[in-house]
Every structure is written in C-alpha cells, then in structure tokens.
Design a protein around this motif. Structure first.
Motif, PDB file in Angstrom:
ATOM      1  N   GLN A 284       0.824  -1.214   0.000  1.00  7.07           N
ATOM      2  CA  GLN A 284       0.000   0.000   0.000  1.00  7.07           C
ATOM      3  C   GLN A 284       0.853   1.257   0.000  1.00  7.07           C
ATOM      4  OE1 GLN A 284      -2.987   0.220  -0.638  1.00  7.07           O
ATOM      5  NE2 GLN A 284      -3.581   2.302  -0.050  1.00  7.07           N
ATOM      6  N   LEU A 285       1.974   1.218   0.756  1.00  5.99           N
ATOM      7  CA  LEU A 285       2.853   2.384   0.766  1.00  5.99           C
ATOM      8  C   LEU A 285       3.433   2.638  -0.618  1.00  5.99           C
ATOM      9  CD1 LEU A 285       4.229   4.599   2.409  1.00  5.99           C
ATOM     10  CD2 LEU A 285       6.063   2.961   2.937  1.00  5.99           C
ATOM     11  N   THR A 286       3.822   1.565  -1.313  1.00  2.37           N
ATOM     12  CA  THR A 286       4.321   1.721  -2.684  1.00  2.37           C
ATOM     13  C   THR A 286       3.237   2.298  -3.594  1.00  2.37           C
ATOM     14  OG1 THR A 286       5.775  -0.174  -2.349  1.00  2.37           O
ATOM     15  CG2 THR A 286       5.377   0.512  -4.620  1.00  2.37           C
ATOM     16  N   PHE A 287       2.018   1.818  -3.414  1.00  2.00           N
ATOM     17  CA  PHE A 287       0.903   2.320  -4.214  1.00  2.00           C
ATOM     18  C   PHE A 287       0.666   3.801  -3.957  1.00  2.00           C
ATOM     19  CE2 PHE A 287      -3.690   3.263  -4.306  1.00  2.00           C
ATOM     20  CZ  PHE A 287      -3.953   3.063  -5.651  1.00  2.00           C
ATOM     21  N   LEU A 288       0.694   4.209  -2.679  1.00  2.00           N
ATOM     22  CA  LEU A 288       0.450   5.620  -2.360  1.00  2.00           C
ATOM     23  C   LEU A 288       1.565   6.510  -2.881  1.00  2.00           C
ATOM     24  CD1 LEU A 288      -0.938   5.380   1.300  1.00  2.00           C
ATOM     25  CD2 LEU A 288      -2.217   5.736  -0.827  1.00  2.00           C
ATOM     26  N   ILE A 289       2.798   6.035  -2.823  1.00  2.00           N
ATOM     27  CA  ILE A 289       3.907   6.837  -3.360  1.00  2.00           C
ATOM     28  C   ILE A 289       3.744   7.032  -4.873  1.00  2.00           C
ATOM     29  CG2 ILE A 289       6.401   6.832  -3.761  1.00  2.00           C
ATOM     30  CD1 ILE A 289       6.724   5.424  -1.060  1.00  2.00           C
ATOM     31  N   LYS A 290       3.386   5.957  -5.554  1.00  2.00           N
ATOM     32  CA  LYS A 290       3.188   6.058  -6.998  1.00  2.00           C
ATOM     33  C   LYS A 290       2.021   6.989  -7.332  1.00  2.00           C
ATOM     34  CE  LYS A 290       2.099   3.218 -11.028  1.00  2.00           C
ATOM     35  NZ  LYS A 290       1.811   1.843 -11.518  1.00  2.00           N
ATOM     36  N   LEU A 307      -6.234   9.988 -17.039  1.00  2.00           N
ATOM     37  CA  LEU A 307      -6.975   8.942 -16.331  1.00  2.00           C
ATOM     38  C   LEU A 307      -6.084   7.940 -15.585  1.00  2.00           C
ATOM     39  CD1 LEU A 307      -9.738   8.126 -18.973  1.00  2.00           C
ATOM     40  CD2 LEU A 307      -9.834   9.702 -17.032  1.00  2.00           C
ATOM     41  N   ASP A 308      -4.755   8.132 -15.581  1.00  2.49           N
ATOM     42  CA  ASP A 308      -3.871   7.190 -14.859  1.00  2.49           C
ATOM     43  C   ASP A 308      -3.713   7.539 -13.394  1.00  2.49           C
ATOM     44  OD1 ASP A 308      -2.431   9.492 -15.076  1.00  2.49           O
ATOM     45  OD2 ASP A 308      -0.581   8.549 -15.817  1.00  2.49           O
ATOM     46  N   ASN A 309      -4.448   8.568 -12.905  1.00  6.79           N
ATOM     47  CA  ASN A 309      -4.348   8.956 -11.506  1.00  6.79           C
ATOM     48  C   ASN A 309      -5.724   9.381 -11.003  1.00  6.79           C
ATOM     49  OD1 ASN A 309      -4.435  12.216 -11.427  1.00  6.79           O
ATOM     50  ND2 ASN A 309      -3.415  11.487 -13.314  1.00  6.79           N
ATOM     51  N   PRO A 310      -5.968   9.303  -9.691  1.00 10.14           N
ATOM     52  CA  PRO A 310      -7.292   9.641  -9.150  1.00 10.14           C
ATOM     53  C   PRO A 310      -7.700  11.079  -9.439  1.00 10.14           C
ATOM     54  CG  PRO A 310      -6.027   8.403  -7.543  1.00 10.14           C
ATOM     55  CD  PRO A 310      -5.085   8.724  -8.654  1.00 10.14           C
ATOM     56  N   PRO A 342     -11.589   4.733  -1.367  1.00  8.06           N
ATOM     57  CA  PRO A 342     -11.311   3.391  -0.826  1.00  8.06           C
ATOM     58  C   PRO A 342      -9.976   2.824  -1.260  1.00  8.06           C
ATOM     59  CG  PRO A 342     -13.583   3.523  -1.552  1.00  8.06           C
ATOM     60  CD  PRO A 342     -12.919   4.778  -2.025  1.00  8.06           C
ATOM     61  N   LYS A 343      -9.577   3.053  -2.539  1.00 13.86           N
ATOM     62  CA  LYS A 343      -8.270   2.547  -2.968  1.00 13.86           C
ATOM     63  C   LYS A 343      -7.132   3.217  -2.218  1.00 13.86           C
ATOM     64  CE  LYS A 343      -9.696   1.349  -7.688  1.00 13.86           C
ATOM     65  NZ  LYS A 343      -9.428   1.575  -9.124  1.00 13.86           N
ATOM     66  N   ILE A 344      -7.331   4.490  -1.931  1.00  9.60           N
ATOM     67  CA  ILE A 344      -6.266   5.223  -1.233  1.00  9.60           C
ATOM     68  C   ILE A 344      -6.187   4.814   0.238  1.00  9.60           C
ATOM     69  CG2 ILE A 344      -5.503   7.532  -0.567  1.00  9.60           C
ATOM     70  CD1 ILE A 344      -6.774   8.596  -3.132  1.00  9.60           C
ATOM     71  N   GLU A 345      -7.318   4.503   0.858  1.00 13.16           N
ATOM     72  CA  GLU A 345      -7.354   4.192   2.290  1.00 13.16           C
ATOM     73  C   GLU A 345      -7.468   2.696   2.584  1.00 13.16           C
ATOM     74  OE1 GLU A 345     -10.588   6.411   3.850  1.00 13.16           O
ATOM     75  OE2 GLU A 345      -9.514   8.347   3.778  1.00 13.16           O
ATOM     76  N   ARG A 346      -7.290   1.845   1.598  1.00  6.42           N
ATOM     77  CA  ARG A 346      -7.477   0.415   1.824  1.00  6.42           C
ATOM     78  C   ARG A 346      -6.381  -0.165   2.723  1.00  6.42           C
ATOM     79  NH1 ARG A 346      -6.022  -1.645  -4.315  1.00  6.42           N
ATOM     80  NH2 ARG A 346      -3.898  -0.776  -4.380  1.00  6.42           N
TER      81      ARG A 346
END
Length: 448
Positions: A284-290, A307-310, A342-346
């Motif tokens: 998740q940390l890797t996902f949030l950094i990306k 569209l590649d980012n929220p 939800p994807k950001i806080e999962r």
C-alpha cells in the motif's frame, strides 16, 4: 626288647621244627639257641653304643654351631645398631645442612603445582606440550630438584609471560566436532585466542585443541579469517581476557532462528501475521507513493486530465459534465472522489487489526509459557533453573514478538493514514476549486 622277643621266638620255633631226638638233643638245641641269642644281643648293644656316641658327637657339633651363629648374630646386630645410629646421625646432619633448602623445595613443588594447573588451560601448552611432563616431575618428585630442573622451571615461567604477548603460528592436532583428530595450522593470539581455518578453538583437559561446538557470532568468524590472511602489522581481532570463558559463553548464546523457535507455535503465528501485515503495508505504501507522484504531475496540468491517476479521473467528470446543472456536477464530483477514496485508504483497518492482535497473541504465548514453567516446577522442582528455561523463554519471546510486530506496523499505519489523507485532501481541494470555477463561468455566461 620286642625284637629280642621275636628273635627268641624264632629260635624256639626253629628248635621245635628240628624235631630233636631225645632230651639230650633238645637240650643241645636250646643251648645253641641261647648262645645265638646272646651273641645277637651283644652285637645289638655294641651297635647301640656306637650310635649313641655318634649322636652325642653330632649334638656337641650342633651346639657349637649354635654358639657360633649366636655370636655372629650378636656381631651383626651390633653392626646394625651402629649403622642405624650412624644413619640417624647423618640424617640429623643432613637436615642441619639442608636448612632452608627443604623449604625451598616445598616452595618449588607448590609453585610447580600451581603453574601446572594454569599451564593445563593455557594456549601456550598447545604449542609446547612437553612442558607438562617437567611440571609434573617437579610437582610429584620426592628428591631435591637439580639445578638444571630449576633452570628449566624458571624458563617455563618466563616463556609463559613472553608468549602471552606474541602472535604465533604453529601446527597442532585439532579435534573437530565429530571427535576426529587432524593436523591444522593454528594461529594463537597470546594466551587469549586460538583459531584455525576461521574456527575458534578451545583447550581440552589433556592439553589438545578442539573446535568450539558453536562458533561466536557478530562477525567473529570473518574477523578470524581476515586476520589469518592479512600481512598487516595491525589487524582487528576478538580478544578474550578470560582465556576462553567469555568466548564460550558468547558461543552458547542462541541465534535469532533459535530464539524465534523458542516462541513455539504462538510465536510462529505472530511472525506469520506480522509478515502479512508488513507485506500489505509495503504494497500500500508503494501504491500511495506512486499515486502521489502521478497526482503531483497532474497538478501541474489541471486543464488536461489524465486517467492514470485519481485526480485526473475526478477532473474528467467536470470535463464531461459541461452542460449539466451545477448541482448535478457537484454530485458527480463527490461520487468520483468517494470512488477513489477506498483505494487510497485500503488495508488500514486490517493493519490496525494486526497491530491490536500482536500484543494479544504475545500475551497468549506468555501465559502458555508460564503454564509450562509451572508444570516443570511441579514435576522436577525449582532447584535447577535450566529446566524452567524453556517455558520462560517461550513466554518472553512471544511477548517480544507481539510487541515487535505491533510497534513498527503502528508507525507504518500512521504513515499510510497521513499520506492517504493528504491525497484525499488534494482530491477534495482540487475538485472543489474546479467546481467553483465551473459555477462562476456558468453564472457569468447566464449574466450575459
């Protein structure tokens, strides 16, 4: 007398067998028999007297020999008494002349015995094993030591002091972990350490060297190998001032794997959920950094949503709803933000669960370990602390493992929460700003 009676009876029987003819003939035969008996008795008396004289002569000779032997015994006893007196006088004279030499000999024996005990555990003995024989000779000897032995003893004392400050290389017989003996090149660091092929050695009671069953950790083996290969005058190496005691204690300490094994089944469960939590947190940390990097790229170009980012997907809702009512657009934007949140806080809830479960599982392992400890005390008593070490180790290791996974995951979860909140806040701020700008543009258009 008995023989005489037998002879007379034989004579009379002979006469009776002769069957004499008349009384004259019978008288003649009796007379002849009496004469024969008298002659025989005379011969026997003569022989008896002769034997008696011979025995008297033999007795006289034996008495003379006895007197001679007694005289000789008296002379020998006199010489023996004189010799004993002389020996006693010589011993007293020797004791007087020896004087402090006896005390010196006792001191030498005591010093040799003390040094024998120290030399048996000294690494120098592994290089010079022959010195034990001399020390035992001085320690157990019954005579005054010679000057040569005293000089050798002095040399051994000086050798121990001199070799204690040297690094020596020599060939010696090594006993490996399986009990096999083999020659190896040994490096001795004074009287502190010895190692061969990177393995630390210990002295045995018989003066030989053996490989430690467990080698010390913290890079000690690597230091030994580097020291053996180096030609530099100064090289780091572990020195044990206790002559092997501290090194043995360090070798007996359990490794990390052994400590983890002490935690038992509960410990493995804690490790498993800790690894799961760490993997989830890392993902998740890797996902949030990306995602954060992509959002910051999008912030530099808000007019062209990607569209590649929220943030780009939220801004795309505003672009698609140009002709819609502002309230409808606001609802669509809020929906887009809620869809991205939800994807950001999962996984944060799961990580919080693991953080809470870790100490509880550690407490469970602690209770199980204490139960085992009390069970051992009930069975064998509390006299030997080693028999209780298993349960206590499980109790402590389980507690450490529970806290060990909870504390790092707590910090990581806080980091994830802060980054996700920052990203959600960017989405809210940018969507609200773009929505306000959209409403102002629409109001201006309606005014015209």
């Amino acid at each position: 007398m008995k023989k005489l009676f037998i002879i007379a009876a034989l004579s009379f029987s002979a006469v009776a067998q002769a069957a004499p003819q008349g009384l004259d003939e019978l008288l003649k035969q009796v007379q002849q028999g009496s004469q024969a008996s008298a002659k025989m008795n005379a011969d026997r008396e003569a022989r008896f007297l002769r034997d008696k004289n011979e025995q008297a002569a033999m007795l006289q000779k034996a008495e003379a020999d006895l007197a001679t032997a007694n005289a000789r015994i008296s002379r020998v006893k006199g010489r023996y008494d004189a010799s004993q007196a002389e020996i006693k006088a010589l011993k007293e004279k020797l004791q007087t002349r020896v004087g402090d030499t006896g005390q010196m000999y006792a001191s030498v024996r005591q010093a040799a015995g003390d040094f024998r005990g120290a030399a048996a555990g000294s690494l120098v003995t592994a290089q010079y094993p022959e010195r034990i024989e001399l020390l035992e000779d001085l320690m157990k000897g019954t005579e005054l030591p010679s000057v040569a032995k005293l000089e050798k003893f002095w040399f051994l004392l000086q050798q121990e002091m001199t070799e204690g400050g040297k690094v020596a290389r020599f060939s010696a017989e090594i006993v490996d972990e399986d009990g096999a003996r083999a020659k190896a090149d040994v490096i001795r660091i004074g009287v502190f350490d010895a190692f061969a092929d990177g393995q630390y050695l210990a002295m045995q009671t018989d003066g030989s060297l053996s490989v430690l069953p467990r080698q010390p950790g913290h890079g000690a083996t690597g230091l030994a190998k580097s020291f053996a290969k180096s030609d530099d005058p100064i090289e780091p190496i572990i020195v044990d001032p206790s002559h092997g005691t501290l090194l043995a204690l360090e070798s007996a300490r359990p490794t990390i794997g052994e400590r983890l094994h002490m935690g038992g089944f509960v410990g493995y469960v804690i490790i498993f959920i800790g690894l799961v939590g760490a993997a989830i947190a890392a993902y998740q940390l890797t996902f949030l950094i990306k995602v954060g990097r992509l959002i910051h790229i999008q912030l530099a170009n808000l007019r062209q949503p990607n569209l590649d980012n929220p943030l780009g997907r939220v801004l795309a809702c505003l672009t698609d709803e140009i002709s819609a009512d502002p309230e409808v657009v606001e609802l669509h934007v809020s929906e887009a933000v809620l869809r991205e949140t939800p994807k950001i806080e999962r996984f944060q809830g799961l990580i919080r669960l693991i953080v809470a479960a870790g100490p509880l599982l550690g407490l469970l392992g602690t209770v199980i370990g204490m139960i085992e400890t009390f069970q051992v005390i009930t069975e064998v008593g509390a006299g030997d602390p080693k028999v209780m070490a298993g349960g206590i180790s499980q109790a402590m290791i389980a507690t450490v493992l529970g806290l060990g996974i909870a504390i790092p995951l707590l910090f990581v979860n806080t980091l994830l929460m802060s980054r996700s909140r920052a990203l959600v806040q960017i989405l809210d701020e940018q969507s609200a700003g773009m929505l306000a700008q959209r409403m102002e543009t629409a109001r201006a258009a309606n005014a015209h």
